[in-house]
Design an enzyme around this catalytic site. Structure first.
Site, mmCIF file in Angstrom:
data_model
loop_
_atom_site.group_PDB
_atom_site.id
_atom_site.type_symbol
_atom_site.label_atom_id
_atom_site.label_comp_id
_atom_site.label_asym_id
_atom_site.label_seq_id
_atom_site.Cartn_x
_atom_site.Cartn_y
_atom_site.Cartn_z
ATOM 1 N N LYS A 1 -15.147 16.617 11.769
ATOM 2 C CA LYS A 1 -16.227 16.735 12.899
ATOM 3 C C LYS A 1 -16.092 17.994 13.597
ATOM 4 O O LYS A 1 -15.629 18.599 14.213
ATOM 5 C CB LYS A 1 -15.742 15.794 14.047
ATOM 6 C CG LYS A 1 -15.493 14.183 13.530
ATOM 7 C CD LYS A 1 -15.220 13.285 14.640
ATOM 8 C CE LYS A 1 -15.051 11.970 13.986
ATOM 9 N NZ LYS A 1 -14.348 10.855 14.853
ATOM 10 N N THR B 1 0.604 -1.018 -0.042
ATOM 11 C CA THR B 1 0.115 -0.071 -0.131
ATOM 12 C C THR B 1 1.035 1.152 0.044
ATOM 13 O O THR B 1 2.172 1.108 0.480
ATOM 14 C CB THR B 1 -1.055 0.158 1.148
ATOM 15 O OG1 THR B 1 -0.053 0.358 2.317
ATOM 16 C CG2 THR B 1 -1.601 -1.263 1.285
HETATM 17 P P1 ADP Z 1 -3.935 3.750 -0.709
HETATM 18 O O1 ADP Z 1 -4.650 3.783 0.804
HETATM 19 O O2 ADP Z 1 -2.575 3.392 -0.707
HETATM 20 O O3 ADP Z 1 -4.412 4.864 -1.529
HETATM 21 P P2 ADP Z 1 -5.407 2.122 -2.319
HETATM 22 O O4 ADP Z 1 -5.108 2.477 -3.560
HETATM 23 O O5 ADP Z 1 -5.606 0.596 -1.949
HETATM 24 O O6 ADP Z 1 -4.550 2.434 -1.483
HETATM 25 O O7 ADP Z 1 -6.763 2.917 -1.909
HETATM 26 C C1 ADP Z 1 -7.756 2.404 -1.347
HETATM 27 C C2 ADP Z 1 -8.685 3.486 -1.009
HETATM 28 O O8 ADP Z 1 -9.124 4.409 -1.877
HETATM 29 C C3 ADP Z 1 -9.921 3.119 -0.265
HETATM 30 O O9 ADP Z 1 -10.011 2.596 1.048
HETATM 31 C C4 ADP Z 1 -10.769 4.421 -0.243
HETATM 32 O O10 ADP Z 1 -10.776 5.165 0.657
HETATM 33 C C5 ADP Z 1 -10.371 4.812 -1.927
HETATM 34 N N1 ADP Z 1 -11.313 4.772 -2.888
HETATM 35 C C6 ADP Z 1 -11.215 3.708 -3.770
HETATM 36 N N2 ADP Z 1 -12.216 3.631 -4.741
HETATM 37 C C7 ADP Z 1 -12.930 4.810 -4.234
HETATM 38 C C8 ADP Z 1 -14.110 5.276 -4.779
HETATM 39 N N3 ADP Z 1 -14.685 4.914 -5.932
HETATM 40 N N4 ADP Z 1 -14.923 6.415 -4.113
HETATM 41 C C9 ADP Z 1 -14.080 6.987 -2.854
HETATM 42 N N5 ADP Z 1 -12.860 6.242 -2.429
HETATM 43 C C10 ADP Z 1 -12.402 5.264 -3.134
#
Ligand code: ADP
Length: 550
Positions: free
Chosen positions: A442, A188
Site C-alpha cells: 500500500k 495448511t
Molecule cells: P499455503 O497457504 O499453505 O501456501 P496452499 O498451498 O493451499 O497453502 O496455497 C494457496 C494459496 O496459493 C492461494 O490462496 C494463493 O494465494 C496461492 N496460489 C495458488 N495458485 C495460485 C496461482 N495460480 N496464482 C497465484 N497464486 C496462487
C-alpha cells in the site's frame, strides 16, 4: 410439499472409484519410481485394487485401525501411497498426508494435533522419523513403506509395508457409509501461526474429482498419461489420484525424483502427455532441458498452480517445447481447485502477446465453486475486469471450518470462506489475482500488486527468481523492494533491472530498491517464503531515506 425425485440414494464413496477402475481400466498402469532403491515399479489398477483390499484387512485386523482414526503418511508419490489413499479412507478411517518438508517440530505438532494412530513413511524419511517418533504419543505403529530388507536402516521399531499386506488376503468388501464422513486430512503450511487442518469428506472428494474430470478443468481420460509432480502430501496432489482412475488415465508417480533429470527420464520413458506441478519445479525442468539440449515432445499440457505462472516460464515452454501451459488456482481449503485457465473460442484470433496476457490470469471458475469479490467494508464488487478486492468462495468441496476448532476468522457469518487472496474478475469469469491480502503493497493511497511486479522482473534475462515485499518508507508508508536471485553467471546490476521495468509497469510501481540474494528461501509447498524474506530484510532502509521525516 415438494415432489421428491425417485432416484437411488447411493452414497459417494472413495472406494467406488477404485472398484470402477478395476472393472473398467484394470490393466491401465500405475508406474512408480520407488524411494528405497529408485527402481521402477509397474502394475495395473486391478493389481492396485487387490493390494488395497489386502491393506484394508491389514489396517483393521493387524493394526486395529477403527472408523475415523487418523492414519498419517510421510511419503512421495508412489503406488503404495495410492493404495493408502484408497485403503485408509475405504475402511472409514482418515488418510492424513504430512508434508515432510516442514520443520520436524511442526511435523510433531501436526501428528499430535491430528491424534494420529499410525504413520506410514518412505525410507527417505527414516532419519526424520527416528528424530520425531518419541514425541508422538498417539502413534501406535510406524510402517516403513518398503520390504523388510530395509528395516535395518530405521532405528524406530516398526514393520515393513510389504510384509504387512502380504500377511492378508484380498477378500474385503468395501463398506458403504455416510458420504459426509471424513476421508482425508491435510494441514495448511502455516506460514503464519500454527498449521490448520482441513478435513475432507468422501462426498467432497468425489465431487471435486468429478469436477476435475471436466474437459476444461483437468479432463484426463483413458488415453491420458498423467504425471502428478505435485506431491500427494500437498492437497491430495490436486485431486489427480482420484480423477485419474475415475477416467482411466495412466498414472506416472515420480517418487523422490523431482529434479529436472528425473522428471525428464520418466516423461520420456512413459510417454507422459499431461504434467501438473508448481512453478519452481518447471524452472528446474526448464534448466535441465536447456543445459542438456533435451525435449519433452510427448507432453501436450502442463497444469501449473500453487503460485502465479511467470510469463518467462509460460513463453519458454510454449514457444520452445510446444506444450500448452494451463494455470490453475486453488488452496488446501478448496480441495484445492477453484479456477483453471483455458481460452475460449472467441480468443482464437488473439495475437501472441494478447494470448500470453490472457494465460497469465488465474483462470475461469470451475463449476461448483461460487465466488464473490468484496472491498474492505464487505461490499460486493462488479466483475468488470478491474475492481480488485478480497476473494470469498463457497461450495461443496470448500472447508466450512478447521479440524479441532482453529481459525474461525477465515469464515464469514453468511457462509463464505475468505481465501486471503486479492483479485478481480472479468465478465467471462476469469480471475486475476493481484496479491495475497498480506502481501499487497500500500503506497500512498494505491495498491501495488507484488505478483505483477515479480512477473515482469522475471522477464529480465539475468533474473532467475524475483520476489517483491513492501518496506516502510517515510513519505509513502510502504514502497516495493525487489529481491532477486540471479541466473548462474549473471552479474548484479540493479540499474539494468529497474530500467527494464520502467515502461512495463506504472511509474509508481518501480521498486525503490533492489537486493540480490544467493538463494531464494522456498517453503514446504515450493513457494517463495515471503515471511523469511521479511525477516532477512527486517532492517532494510531504502537508499536516500535515512533521516527523512515521515
Ligand atoms: P499455503 O497457504 O499453505 O501456501 P496452499 O498451498 O493451499 O497453502 O496455497 C494457496 C494459496 O496459493 C492461494 O490462496 C494463493 O494465494 C496461492 N496460489 C495458488 N495458485 C495460485 C496461482 N495460480 N496464482 C497465484 N497464486 C496462487
Amino acid at each position: 410439499m415438494l415432489l421428491k425425485g425417485e432416484m437411488m440414494d447411493a452414497p459417494l464413496m472413495i472406494s467406488g472409484i477404485l472398484k470402477h477402475a478395476d472393472n473398467c481400466h484394470g490393466d491401465q498402469e500405475i508406474v512408480s519410481r520407488l524411494p528405497e532403491d529408485l527402481s521402477t515399479h509397474r502394475y495395473g489398477y486391478s493389481d492396485a485394487h487387490k493390494r488395497t483390499r489386502q491393506l484394508a484387512n491389514a489396517l483393521t485386523r493387524k493394526l486395529g485401525i477403527k472408523e475415523s482414526d487418523r492414519v498419517s503418511t510421510i511419503a512421495w508419490n508412489t503406488h503404495r501411497h495410492f493404495e493408502l489413499y484408497y485403503g485408509v479412507s475405504g475402511i472409514g478411517a482418515v488418510i492424513h498426508t504430512v508434508n515432510p518438508r516442514l520443520d520436524p517440530a511442526q511435523i510433531i505438532w501436526i501428528l499430535n494435533h491430528a491424534q494420529s494412530r499410525a504413520v506410514f513413511f518412505d525410507k527417505t524419511f527414516a532419519p526424520l522419523i527416528d528424530g520425531i517418533a518419541k514425541h508422538c504419543k498417539t502413534v501406535k505403529h510406524w510402517v516403513l513403506m518398503a520390504d523388510s530388507s530395509h528395516l535395518k536402516d530405521v532405528q524406530t521399531k516398526g514393520i515393513a509395508y510389504e510384509d504387512l499386506i502380504d500377511d492378508h488376503k484380498p477378500d474385503y468388501d468395501w463398506p458403504e457409509f455416510d458420504e459426509y464422513a471424513a476421508a482425508g486430512l491435510c494441514y495448511t503450511s502455516g506460514t503464519t501461526g500454527d498449521p490448520k487442518g482441513v478435513l475432507y469428506s468422501h462426498r467432497s472428494t468425489l465431487l471435486h474429482a468429478m469436477a476435475c474430470s471436466a474437459a476444461d478443468v483437468i479432463g484426463v481420460g483413458a488415453r491420458g498419461v498423467m504425471l502428478p509432480v505435485v506431491p500427494m502430501f500437498h492437497v491430495n496432489a490436486w485431486g489427480i489420484p482420484y480423477a485419474s482412475p475415475m477416467g482411466g488415465a495412466k498414472l506416472v508417480m515420480p517418487g523422490p525424483r523431482l529434479d529436472g533429470a528425473g522428471l525428464h527420464e520418466m516423461i520420456e520413458e512413459e510417454k507422459v502427455n499431461y504434467v501438473a506441478g508448481v512453478p519452481t519445479v518447471w524452472l528446474g525442468l526448464l534448466q535441465y532441458l536447456r543445459e542438456n539440449d533435451k525435449r519433452i515432445d510427448s507432453v501436450e499440457r502442463v497444469l501449473i498452480g500453487g503460485s502465479a505462472l511467470p510469463e518467462a516460464l509460460l513463453r519458454a515452454f510454449e514457444d520452445n517445447y510446444g506444450v500448452t501451459m494451463q494455470q490453475g488456482w486453488g488452496m488446501t481449503e478448496m480441495s484445492p481447485l477453484g479456477t483453471v485457465n483455458v481460452p475460449l473460442a472467441k480468443h482464437e484470433d488473439l495475437s501472441k502477446d494478447e494470448m500470453v496476457r490472457l494465460k497469465l490470469k488465474q483462470g475461469r471458475l470451475v463449476y461448483g465453486v461460487e465466488m464473490r469479490i468484496v472491498d474492505d467494508e464487505g461490499t460486493e464488487l462488479p466483475w468488470d475486469g478491474k475492481s480488485s478486492g478480497h476473494v470469498h468462495v463457497r461450495g461443496p468441496w470448500i472447508a466450512s471450518g478447521y479440524f479441532r476448532g482453529a481459525g474461525a476468522e477465515a469464515f464469514t457469518d453468511d457462509g463464505w470462506m475468505k481465501t486471503g487472496d486479492v483479485a478481480y474478475m472479468d465478465s467471462d469469469g476469469y480471475m486475476t489475482i493481484t496479491d495475497r491480502s498480506k502481501d499487497v503493497i500500500k503506497t500512498g493511497g494505491e495498491w501495488i500488486s507484488s505478483i505483477d511486479l515479480e512477473n515482469e522482473a522475471m522477464g529480465h534475462p539475468d533474473v532467475a527468481m524475483a520476489a517483491v515485499i513492501g518496506k516502510y518508507h517515510p513519505k509513502w508508508q510502504e514502497r516495493p523492494l525487489l529481491i532477486v536471485q540471479l541466473q548462474a553467471g549473471a552479474e548484479p546490476n540493479a540499474d539494468s533491472i529497474l530500467e527494464y521495468l520502467r515502461g512495463k509497469v506504472p511509474k509508481l510501481w518501480v521498486p525503490d530498491g533492489v537486493e540480490f540474494i544467493d538463494e531464494m528461501p522456498i517453503g514446504a509447498t515450493g513457494k517463495i517464503l515471503k515471511t523469511k524474506l521479511r525477516d532477512i530484510y527486517r532492517d532494510y532502509q531504502f537508499p536516500g531515506t535515512e533521516g527523512m521525516e515521515p
